[in-house]
Design a protein around this motif. Sequence first.
Motif, PDB file in Angstrom:
ATOM      1  N   THR A   1       8.574  40.483   7.968  1.00 37.13           N
ATOM      2  CA  THR A   1       7.706  39.119   8.034  1.00 37.13           C
ATOM      3  C   THR A   1       7.818  38.686   9.691  1.00 37.13           C
ATOM      4  OG1 THR A   1       9.416  38.051   7.203  1.00 37.13           O
ATOM      5  CG2 THR A   1       7.610  38.648   5.645  1.00 37.13           C
TER       6      THR A   1
ATOM      7  N   ALA B   1       5.958  31.311  10.814  1.00 39.35           N
ATOM      8  CA  ALA B   1       5.673  31.261   9.755  1.00 39.35           C
ATOM      9  C   ALA B   1       3.996  31.355   9.542  1.00 39.35           C
ATOM     10  CB  ALA B   1       6.135  30.038   8.987  1.00 39.35           C
ATOM     11  N   ALA B   2       3.341  30.648  10.460  1.00 37.54           N
ATOM     12  CA  ALA B   2       1.971  30.732  10.259  1.00 37.54           C
ATOM     13  C   ALA B   2       1.206  32.069  10.312  1.00 37.54           C
ATOM     14  CB  ALA B   2       1.244  29.832  11.442  1.00 37.54           C
ATOM     15  N   GLN B   3       1.879  32.923  11.065  1.00 33.16           N
ATOM     16  CA  GLN B   3       1.529  34.554  11.178  1.00 33.16           C
ATOM     17  C   GLN B   3       1.833  35.166   9.822  1.00 33.16           C
ATOM     18  OE1 GLN B   3       2.696  36.355  14.880  1.00 33.16           O
ATOM     19  NE2 GLN B   3       1.860  34.446  16.156  1.00 33.16           N
ATOM     20  N   ASN B   4       2.551  34.432   9.020  1.00 34.14           N
ATOM     21  CA  ASN B   4       2.615  35.416   7.430  1.00 34.14           C
ATOM     22  C   ASN B   4       1.466  34.741   6.748  1.00 34.14           C
ATOM     23  OD1 ASN B   4       5.065  36.822   8.305  1.00 34.14           O
ATOM     24  ND2 ASN B   4       6.305  34.537   8.035  1.00 34.14           N
ATOM     25  N   VAL B   5       0.760  34.008   7.051  1.00 38.54           N
ATOM     26  CA  VAL B   5      -0.627  33.630   6.209  1.00 38.54           C
ATOM     27  C   VAL B   5      -1.496  34.604   6.571  1.00 38.54           C
ATOM     28  CG1 VAL B   5      -2.052  31.801   5.594  1.00 38.54           C
ATOM     29  CG2 VAL B   5       0.164  31.256   6.157  1.00 38.54           C
TER      30      VAL B   5
ATOM     31  N   SER C   1      -7.189  33.191   8.107  1.00 39.24           N
ATOM     32  CA  SER C   1      -6.166  32.586   8.736  1.00 39.24           C
ATOM     33  C   SER C   1      -6.398  32.147  10.045  1.00 39.24           C
ATOM     34  CB  SER C   1      -5.081  33.444   8.731  1.00 39.24           C
ATOM     35  OG  SER C   1      -3.868  32.903   9.629  1.00 39.24           O
TER      36      SER C   1
ATOM     37  N   ARG D   1      -4.553  30.326   0.030  1.00 40.21           N
ATOM     38  CA  ARG D   1      -3.843  30.838   1.006  1.00 40.21           C
ATOM     39  C   ARG D   1      -2.642  31.726   0.579  1.00 40.21           C
ATOM     40  NH1 ARG D   1      -3.102  25.069   4.172  1.00 40.21           N
ATOM     41  NH2 ARG D   1      -5.348  24.460   4.118  1.00 40.21           N
TER      42      ARG D   1
ATOM     43  N   THR E   1       0.975  33.637   1.668  1.00 39.31           N
ATOM     44  CA  THR E   1       1.827  33.909   2.711  1.00 39.31           C
ATOM     45  C   THR E   1       2.710  34.945   2.169  1.00 39.31           C
ATOM     46  OG1 THR E   1       2.016  31.451   3.169  1.00 39.31           O
ATOM     47  CG2 THR E   1       3.943  32.802   3.795  1.00 39.31           C
TER      48      THR E   1
ATOM     49  N   THR F   1       5.743  37.837   1.970  1.00 41.46           N
ATOM     50  CA  THR F   1       6.857  38.179   2.323  1.00 41.46           C
ATOM     51  C   THR F   1       7.194  39.853   2.275  1.00 41.46           C
ATOM     52  OG1 THR F   1       7.208  38.294  -0.360  1.00 41.46           O
ATOM     53  CG2 THR F   1       7.748  36.125   0.752  1.00 41.46           C
TER      54      THR F   1
ATOM     55  N   TYR G   1      -4.321  40.854   9.885  1.00 43.97           N
ATOM     56  CA  TYR G   1      -2.929  39.746  10.383  1.00 43.97           C
ATOM     57  C   TYR G   1      -2.992  39.966  11.750  1.00 43.97           C
ATOM     58  CZ  TYR G   1      -0.433  43.964   9.292  1.00 43.97           C
ATOM     59  OH  TYR G   1      -0.023  45.366   9.338  1.00 43.97           O
TER      60      TYR G   1
END
Length: 342
Positions: A55, A59-63, A93, A112, A114, A116, A339
């Motif tokens: 990941t 954190a925002a880039q995992n959405v 995103s 959304r 997210t 893992t 992404y």
Amino acid sequence: LIFTDSTRGWLDIHDSTTAAAGNPFLIASGGTESTSGDCKIHTFTGPGTFAVTATATCAAQNVVSYLVVAGGGGGGANVAGGGGAGGFRELKSPVTPYTASPLDGYPTPANRITVTATSFPITVGAGGGGDTQPPVPGGGGCNGSPSTFSTITATGGGGGGSDNCSGKPGGSGGGRLRCSAGTGNTPPVSPPQGNPGGCGAASGSHYAGGGGGATAAGTTGAAPATGGPGGAGATTNINGSPNSFAGGGGGSATVSTGQTGTGGNGGLGGGGAASFQGPTTPPARTGGAGFNAGGNGSSGSSQTGGAGGTNSGGGGGAGAHPNPSTGGNGGSGIVIIRYKFQ
């Protein structure tokens, strides 16, 4: 240490559940992979696995952004409604720049995803089969199958109604000759994944409604003899260029000898065009045109509706009178994930 590629070289990773040290971006594999600017795109045209191996540190880039389109419904037969488009669900995103459709689901938090560091099974729905007559009465076109990614499910399109058989509910609803047409956005999600089918009438000439599409309802057939167009699909640039998906199938029309009529067009984004069986004298027979990913409509003396385009989620066009008559098959669905990777 792992060697990733010639650009990023050797990277130090702690384990499979953490981001790569010195590399703030998500790392994943699966489907057909491509790039657009700083974004990586995974396209699934059949079942597969989106496997995340690391990941991102932000954190925002995992959405992730995604498009999930279900299989379209099959068209009805013998003066019938077009199949409804497969359900259309998209989320853009904020960290992945592209032009999304008007149906971007990001404002609804439940949409959304997210990711893992794990594997996400992907399901791509098949299109529903078109109705065939005889035997009469037919049961209408079959519904398409759902497509899934993580917690997101797009519902298969509703089959088009045949004769006195109602259009079926689904992601978008199937059209029919007489009301009621199939409802769309079934089950309901926000934003809506589709729209209802259109109706028609039987009063000397017969003209049926088109199937619903992602952004518009199927159109009602028009007197004296025009099948209703399928509802328009939605256009998105998620895979790097503008493409349209989930258009409804066109309805069919039948007129008396000596008259002229036209089958309804498939909706923009994958709807199959309706066929039209015109008079014996003069031979005026016109099949509605297919658009973009949609199958071409039949013409001449054929009573077979056009198929929805493969991996478009388009509804199948309706078959026309007289029998034997066959509705077009719905188009299969698609799943696309996007992404930031650099």
